[in-house]
Design a protein around this motif. Structure first.
Motif, PDB file in Angstrom:
ATOM      1  N   GLY A 389       0.827  -1.190   0.000  1.00 60.14           N
ATOM      2  CA  GLY A 389       0.000   0.000   0.000  1.00 60.14           C
ATOM      3  C   GLY A 389       0.870   1.251   0.000  1.00 60.14           C
ATOM      4  N   THR A 418      -5.966   0.486  -3.196  1.00 61.81           N
ATOM      5  CA  THR A 418      -7.049  -0.416  -2.832  1.00 61.81           C
ATOM      6  C   THR A 418      -6.945  -0.915  -1.404  1.00 61.81           C
ATOM      7  N   TYR A 419      -5.721  -1.106  -0.910  1.00 64.64           N
ATOM      8  CA  TYR A 419      -5.591  -1.635   0.452  1.00 64.64           C
ATOM      9  C   TYR A 419      -4.253  -1.224   1.068  1.00 64.64           C
ATOM     10  N   VAL A 435      -5.478  -6.161   6.991  1.00 63.74           N
ATOM     11  CA  VAL A 435      -5.587  -5.378   5.761  1.00 63.74           C
ATOM     12  C   VAL A 435      -6.715  -4.350   5.896  1.00 63.74           C
ATOM     13  N   SER A 437      -8.990  -2.080   3.697  1.00 61.30           N
ATOM     14  CA  SER A 437      -9.417  -2.014   2.300  1.00 61.30           C
ATOM     15  C   SER A 437     -10.225  -0.747   2.052  1.00 61.30           C
ATOM     16  N   SER A 438      -9.958  -0.109   0.911  1.00 64.43           N
ATOM     17  CA  SER A 438     -10.703   1.089   0.538  1.00 64.43           C
ATOM     18  C   SER A 438     -11.983   0.764  -0.216  1.00 64.43           C
ATOM     19  N   ASN A 439     -12.197  -0.510  -0.528  1.00 65.96           N
ATOM     20  CA  ASN A 439     -13.425  -0.902  -1.224  1.00 65.96           C
ATOM     21  C   ASN A 439     -14.651  -0.614  -0.354  1.00 65.96           C
TER      22      ASN A 439
END
Length: 540
Positions: A389, A418-419, A435, A437-439
């Motif tokens: 990241g 993304t992560y 992790v 995550s930006s999702n």
């Protein structure tokens, strides 16, 4: 135009006080709570600004022979008074005497050899308090900024005696405190010890007196029947506190103990020591030593034992069968605590967790990390790093002082992509991963300021009790948090540690006038405003 609001700004206020511009009777700046407020629109004063008040007063001219006053012989006397910034945007000084407020005022802003002069756009005042506004937005500054600078009378700084203890060798130790009745940290004009022989050329506290009452500021060892501390505060008044040997107490015990012993991955052991101080004051040990040596030449603590029980005072690593801490307190009693490898246990697991991820709305995200420490003591990580990241602003994960138990919000970092993965190795040698995550990361929700209530203090001032509602699931800092109005106490608006949920009593502010406003810009970028009205005030 020149930009003059920099760190080396010099500010000069020239008060040319003319009778035709004087405020009505009763608005002379001579009351005990006299204040001058300076509102600057479009800029902010530098933190180390020097402020000098220059004004003129009319004085009756006296005949040199008979020293009687004569009509028609008044003369103008120019006087100056230098103000000192105490903290933030606050300046304080003893009130100037012999002048009245006037709208015929100029403010000279000096930077190097350049000087700009401003006339106030507005002046208000009543019962000894005067407000001035100047507008500097034509100097290419942000016109939405406003700096509230307060000039006020200095309040008392009072020395105190907390306790006197008999050292058992013909000497005594006095624990000094103070009561700073100013609402900011101040320095003393003078501070000295008298009436006794003082050991080690000890000097009393002279600077950095924080707001409010402090019971243990420093201590002094002396001989003789008494010792006095003479303290002259910023109000110019000398006050004295005297400690009497005849009122001395006897020290109680200071006892060490072992909190726990843990096995390290390299075959060594770590002992966690604590102590119990039965005295009502912070004490030092006469002797503090290991009977058997620790690794890396570490030594046990010897000073700063606070009252009560401290379970984790310090830790030491050793490789022998035992590590013994011998401690002799101020009363001369000797105690020994023994850490044995026979009682050693394994460390628990140190596990990283993700509390939340938020979308900052600019292509970046903020990850809030926490941890679970399965050990019964505070530990450090063997390794802690981000292994994937893109972290912005050189953000780093925490590496030390993981408290026992679960901490949902230990730190936060801003990242892109993304992560973001955090690898954490605890003292048990195990590496755990988590992790962020930006999702589907949500955007920040509202941060809503509110007024819990307004209290009438009965002296022409009011206290606003502020609260807020943080609709997010994490603790936040505001992007901006400012006041508008005449503030008398607690000049800085809350900007950090907005906890999730509703808080009804977050902080208080004392103000004067019909209204006082708190403006907050949350992480969602929205500015929200709430106003406290004095007409709605209740009595205490």
């Amino acid at each position: 135009m020149r930009r003059f609001f920099r760190i080396d700004v010099f500010v000069l206020m020239a008060f040319v006080l003319m009778t035709s511009f004087a405020l009505p009777q009763g608005k002379v700046l001579g009351a005990a709570k006299t204040q001058i407020h300076l509102h600057i629109k479009g800029g902010e004063l530098a933190k180390d600004s020097k402020v000098t008040l220059e004004y003129k007063v009319k004085e009756k001219k006296k005949d040199k022979k008979d020293k009687h006053e004569h009509k028609g012989k008044d003369k103008e006397i120019k006087k100056t008074l230098e103000f000192t910034r105490q903290n933030g945007t606050l300046y304080k000084a003893s009130k100037p005497s012999g002048f009245e407020a006037s709208k015929n005022v100029t403010f000279s802003i000096k930077l190097g050899s350049n000087t700009d002069t401003y006339a106030p756009t507005k002046v208000t005042g009543s019962k000894g308090t005067v407000n001035y506004w100047i507008d500097v937005k034509n100097k290419n500054e942000d016109e939405n900024k406003e700096d509230l600078t307060t000039f006020t009378k200095n309040e008392p700084l009072i020395p105190l005696v907390k306790d006197v203890y008999n050292n058992g060798d013909g000497t005594y130790t006095v624990y000094w405190g103070y009561d700073n009745q100013n609402d900011v940290t101040v320095d003393a004009i003078s501070s000295q010890l008298t009436s006794a022989y003082v050991f080690n050329n000890a000097s009393p506290l002279k600077k950095g007196f924080t707001e409010g009452k402090v019971e243990e500021a420093f201590k002094t060892t002396f001989t003789g029947p008494s010792i006095s501390w003479e303290l002259t505060g910023p109000d110019g008044v000398k006050r004295t506190a005297t400690a009497l040997a005849g009122n001395s107490k006897t020290y109680k015990s200071l006892q060490p103990f072992v909190k726990g012993v843990y096995k390290n991955t390299n075959g060594t052991y770590t002992a966690y020591f604590g102590y119990q101080n039965e005295n009502a004051v912070e004490v030092d040990a006469k002797i503090s030593q290991y009977v058997t040596p620790a690794l890396n030449y570490s030594v046990p603590m010897k000073t700063g034992f606070v009252p009560g029980t401290v379970n984790e005072a310090f830790k030491s690593t050793f490789s022998s069968t035992t590590l013994s801490w011998n401690l002799v307190g101020p009363n001369g009693a000797s105690y020994t605590a023994v850490a044995s490898v026979n009682n050693a246990i394994n460390y628990g697991t140190l596990t990283p967790i993700v509390k939340a991820v938020y979308d900052n709305g600019d292509g970046t995200f903020t990850a809030y990390f926490g941890y679970q420490n399965g050990s019964g003591v505070t530990v450090d990580a063997l390794e802690s790093k981000f292994i994937s990241g893109t972290v912005l602003n050189n953000g780093q994960p925490m590496k030390k002082d993981f408290l026992s138990g679960t901490n949902q919000e230990a730190f936060s970092v801003v990242f892109k992509g993304t992560y973001l993965m955090w690898a954490l190795a605890g003292p048990d040698g195990q590496t755990k991963y988590v992790v962020a995550s930006s999702n589907n990361a949500p955007k920040y929700s509202a941060l809503l300021p509110n007024v819990n209530k307004v209290v009438n203090n009965g002296d022409g001032t009011f206290t606003a009790i502020w609260g807020y509602q943080n609709l997010n699931g994490v603790t936040l800092s505001a992007k901006e948090s400012t006041f508008k109005g005449t503030v008398l106490k607690n000049e800085s608006a809350m900007i950090n540690d907005f906890k999730p949920g509703i808080q009804t009593n977050a902080f208080e502010t004392t103000f004067k006038g019909a209204e006082f406003t708190w403006q907050v810009k949350g992480q969602d970028g929205v500015i929200r405003v709430v106003t406290a009205y004095s007409k709605n005030a209740v009595t205490r």
